[in-house]
Scaffold this active site. Structure first.
Site, PDB file in Angstrom:
ATOM      1  N   ARG A   1     -25.964 -28.401 -14.624  1.00 24.25           N
ATOM      2  CA  ARG A   1     -24.978 -27.665 -14.502  1.00 24.25           C
ATOM      3  C   ARG A   1     -23.706 -28.404 -13.733  1.00 24.25           C
ATOM      4  O   ARG A   1     -23.829 -28.744 -12.545  1.00 24.25           O
ATOM      5  CB  ARG A   1     -25.348 -26.349 -13.771  1.00 24.25           C
ATOM      6  CG  ARG A   1     -24.061 -25.816 -13.144  1.00 24.25           C
ATOM      7  CD  ARG A   1     -24.492 -24.203 -12.847  1.00 24.25           C
ATOM      8  NE  ARG A   1     -24.797 -23.250 -13.842  1.00 24.25           N
ATOM      9  CZ  ARG A   1     -24.809 -21.921 -13.842  1.00 24.25           C
ATOM     10  NH1 ARG A   1     -24.558 -21.427 -12.658  1.00 24.25           N
ATOM     11  NH2 ARG A   1     -25.238 -21.113 -14.747  1.00 24.25           N
TER      12      ARG A   1
ATOM     13  N   HIS B   1     -21.520 -22.541 -22.300  1.00 29.03           N
ATOM     14  CA  HIS B   1     -22.795 -22.012 -21.727  1.00 29.03           C
ATOM     15  C   HIS B   1     -23.690 -21.447 -22.647  1.00 29.03           C
ATOM     16  O   HIS B   1     -24.055 -20.575 -22.840  1.00 29.03           O
ATOM     17  CB  HIS B   1     -22.439 -20.556 -20.697  1.00 29.03           C
ATOM     18  CG  HIS B   1     -23.271 -20.417 -19.497  1.00 29.03           C
ATOM     19  ND1 HIS B   1     -24.490 -21.223 -19.309  1.00 29.03           N
ATOM     20  CD2 HIS B   1     -23.352 -19.325 -18.602  1.00 29.03           C
ATOM     21  CE1 HIS B   1     -25.246 -20.490 -18.449  1.00 29.03           C
ATOM     22  NE2 HIS B   1     -24.522 -19.477 -17.889  1.00 29.03           N
TER      23      HIS B   1
ATOM     24  N   GLN C   1     -26.841 -19.251 -21.911  1.00 26.59           N
ATOM     25  CA  GLN C   1     -26.519 -17.881 -21.729  1.00 26.59           C
ATOM     26  C   GLN C   1     -26.530 -16.947 -23.048  1.00 26.59           C
ATOM     27  O   GLN C   1     -26.845 -15.864 -23.202  1.00 26.59           O
ATOM     28  CB  GLN C   1     -25.319 -17.786 -20.710  1.00 26.59           C
ATOM     29  CG  GLN C   1     -24.766 -16.195 -20.664  1.00 26.59           C
ATOM     30  CD  GLN C   1     -25.780 -15.479 -19.734  1.00 26.59           C
ATOM     31  OE1 GLN C   1     -26.194 -16.065 -18.829  1.00 26.59           O
ATOM     32  NE2 GLN C   1     -26.301 -14.395 -20.263  1.00 26.59           N
TER      33      GLN C   1
ATOM     34  N   ASP D   1     -16.814 -11.298 -18.582  1.00 28.74           N
ATOM     35  CA  ASP D   1     -17.173 -12.323 -17.475  1.00 28.74           C
ATOM     36  C   ASP D   1     -16.212 -12.281 -16.280  1.00 28.74           C
ATOM     37  O   ASP D   1     -14.926 -11.633 -16.805  1.00 28.74           O
ATOM     38  CB  ASP D   1     -17.156 -13.619 -18.360  1.00 28.74           C
ATOM     39  CG  ASP D   1     -17.800 -14.917 -17.315  1.00 28.74           C
ATOM     40  OD1 ASP D   1     -18.226 -14.580 -16.275  1.00 28.74           O
ATOM     41  OD2 ASP D   1     -17.504 -16.010 -17.622  1.00 28.74           O
TER      42      ASP D   1
ATOM     43  N   CYS E   1     -22.965 -11.710 -18.205  1.00 29.54           N
ATOM     44  CA  CYS E   1     -23.747 -12.855 -17.973  1.00 29.54           C
ATOM     45  C   CYS E   1     -24.151 -12.826 -16.292  1.00 29.54           C
ATOM     46  O   CYS E   1     -25.156 -13.410 -16.199  1.00 29.54           O
ATOM     47  CB  CYS E   1     -23.439 -14.301 -18.218  1.00 29.54           C
ATOM     48  SG  CYS E   1     -21.542 -14.470 -17.400  1.00 29.54           S
TER      49      CYS E   1
ATOM     50  N   ARG F   1     -32.957 -14.644 -19.961  1.00 26.75           N
ATOM     51  CA  ARG F   1     -32.635 -16.058 -19.417  1.00 26.75           C
ATOM     52  C   ARG F   1     -33.920 -16.885 -19.378  1.00 26.75           C
ATOM     53  O   ARG F   1     -34.094 -18.037 -19.932  1.00 26.75           O
ATOM     54  CB  ARG F   1     -31.889 -16.444 -18.208  1.00 26.75           C
ATOM     55  CG  ARG F   1     -30.410 -15.764 -18.378  1.00 26.75           C
ATOM     56  CD  ARG F   1     -29.573 -16.658 -19.238  1.00 26.75           C
ATOM     57  NE  ARG F   1     -29.508 -18.074 -18.733  1.00 26.75           N
ATOM     58  CZ  ARG F   1     -28.812 -18.712 -17.703  1.00 26.75           C
ATOM     59  NH1 ARG F   1     -27.962 -17.776 -17.203  1.00 26.75           N
ATOM     60  NH2 ARG F   1     -28.855 -19.806 -17.548  1.00 26.75           N
TER      61      ARG F   1
HETATM   62  N1  NVA Z   1     -17.662 -18.121 -16.718  1.00 27.54           N
HETATM   63  C1  NVA Z   1     -18.515 -18.126 -15.415  1.00 27.54           C
HETATM   64  C2  NVA Z   1     -20.036 -17.916 -15.925  1.00 27.54           C
HETATM   65  C3  NVA Z   1     -20.909 -18.023 -14.539  1.00 27.54           C
HETATM   66  C4  NVA Z   1     -22.230 -17.569 -15.010  1.00 27.54           C
HETATM   67  C5  NVA Z   1     -18.541 -19.339 -14.671  1.00 27.54           C
HETATM   68  O1  NVA Z   1     -18.225 -20.519 -15.249  1.00 27.54           O
HETATM   69  O2  NVA Z   1     -18.366 -19.312 -13.375  1.00 27.54           O
HETATM   70  N1   CP Z   2     -25.150 -16.097 -15.864  1.00 32.27           N
HETATM   71  C1   CP Z   2     -25.622 -17.160 -14.987  1.00 32.27           C
HETATM   72  O1   CP Z   2     -25.474 -18.371 -15.455  1.00 32.27           O
HETATM   73  O2   CP Z   2     -25.860 -17.074 -13.745  1.00 32.27           O
HETATM   74  P1   CP Z   2     -26.014 -18.126 -12.630  1.00 32.27           P
HETATM   75  O3   CP Z   2     -24.785 -18.719 -12.243  1.00 32.27           O
HETATM   76  O4   CP Z   2     -26.511 -17.101 -11.320  1.00 32.27           O
HETATM   77  O5   CP Z   2     -26.952 -19.242 -12.862  1.00 32.27           O
END
Ligand code: NVA
Ligand code: CP
Length: 318
Positions: free
Chosen positions: A103, A130, A133, A221, A261, A289
């Protein structure tokens, strides 16, 4: 040859269908208490340069349930955070583990990691995509609606990593997708152009109710993603009205599903009554997930062998 899971568009509909079918099998087995140590003796490195609750716990628990082992690596506590080059990290990790989950911020970084790694690399969120997800989201729709193809999907909010992966999915599976973003927050133009070239059925609008009208699945989101914390105040102004609330649900199809998500900012992109209401499947989505990522890991890792044509210590990518 090893396969990576960097973005949905690298995979065919048939391959993604197969992952979702395996997800169903693994989830059924787990619910019936049948163990499935398909990755016994294998290790997964999990590199986190951003925060996580669901992704970290689901990958780590998933590896445990598959008989394997996961190693949490945060950039703060490894040499990655001190600037060790990605290409070196990729080659070193490949000597220890059987797959790498990452990530991070830039999609280019995970592409570089995958280029230099001999083992499969999984995108656990970048600024651009993502994919894990959206696989969990599709599986949740499958469970509640019997199919993820014959649905109309509505995205309300930022044209960001989540929206981009939905655009990939719409092009791959051929379903209708409507995306409502505030002006200036539209999806990445290259992602939209790719989808248009594929003949994807996607409406881009700045009107949330136009996107929601008679939709089967509503999805949103946070207004400010990880890495955009300094834009929070400006975004709260710009995204006003880009919310899933009772009015949005009323505009959608009668049996619509609401996805998020998570984490959610109640009162911003979604109201408390909707996330707690009868249309919401967000906690099934979060659980899924785990099951989806187990299927992804089995698909990538079970038969993965170092690529003879792609030896270790590769030359620099262009
Ligand atoms: N769009 C959000 C998704 C988190 C799971 C982010 O990138 O923070
Ligand atoms: N939806 C998701 O990716 O959650 P986290 O940021 O908690 O991993």
């Amino acid at each position: 040859m090893k396969s990576d899971f960097l973005r949905l568009r690298d995979w065919s509909a048939a391959d993604l269908d197969a992952i979702l079918a395996l997800t169903r099998e693994l989830k059924n087995q787990q619910k019936r208490g049948i163990s499935h140590p398909l990755l016994a003796g294998k290790s997964l490195a999990m590199v986190f340069e951003k925060s996580s609750t669901r992704t970290r716990i689901s990958f780590e628990t998933g590896m445990f349930q598959l008989g394997g082992h996961a190693i949490f690596l945060s950039s703060a506590n490894t040499q990655i955070g001190r600037g060790e080059p990605i290409r070196d990290t990729a080659r070193v990790l490949s000597r220890y583990v059987d797959a790498i989950m990452i990530r991070t911020y830039a999609q280019a970084d995970i592409e570089e990691l995958a280029h230099y790694a001999d083992v499969p690399v999984i995108n656990a969120l970048t600024d651009l995509y993502h994919p894990c997800q959206i696989m969990a989201d599709l599986f949740t729709v499958l469970e509640h609606k019997g199919s993820y193809r014959e649905q109309t999907y509505c995205w309300i909010g930022d044209g960001n990593n989540m929206a981009h992966s939905w655009i990939n999915a719409a092009a791959i599976f051929g379903f209708e997708l409507r995306i409502a973003t505030p002006k200036g927050y539209e999806p990445d133009s290259a992602v939209m152009e790719w989808a248009a070239q594929q003949g994807a059925n996607i409406l881009y609008t700045n009107d949330p109710l136009e996107a929601a009208y008679n939709a089967d699945v509503l999805n949103t989101d946070v207004w400010a993603s990880m890495g955009q914390e300094e834009e929070q105040v400006q975004r709260q102004r710009d995204f006003k009205g880009f919310q899933i609330n009772a009015g949005t649900v009323a505009a959608a199809a009668p049996q619509s599903l609401v996805l998020h998500c998570l984490p959610a900012h109640r009162g911003e992109e979604i109201t408390d009554d909707v996330i707690e209401g009868p249309h919401s499947v967000v906690f099934d989505e979060a659980e899924n997930r785990l099951h989806v990522q187990k299927a992804i890991m089995v698909t990538l890792m079970q038969n993965s062998k170092p690529d003879a044509k792609n030896p270790r210590n590769k030359p620099a990518c262009s």
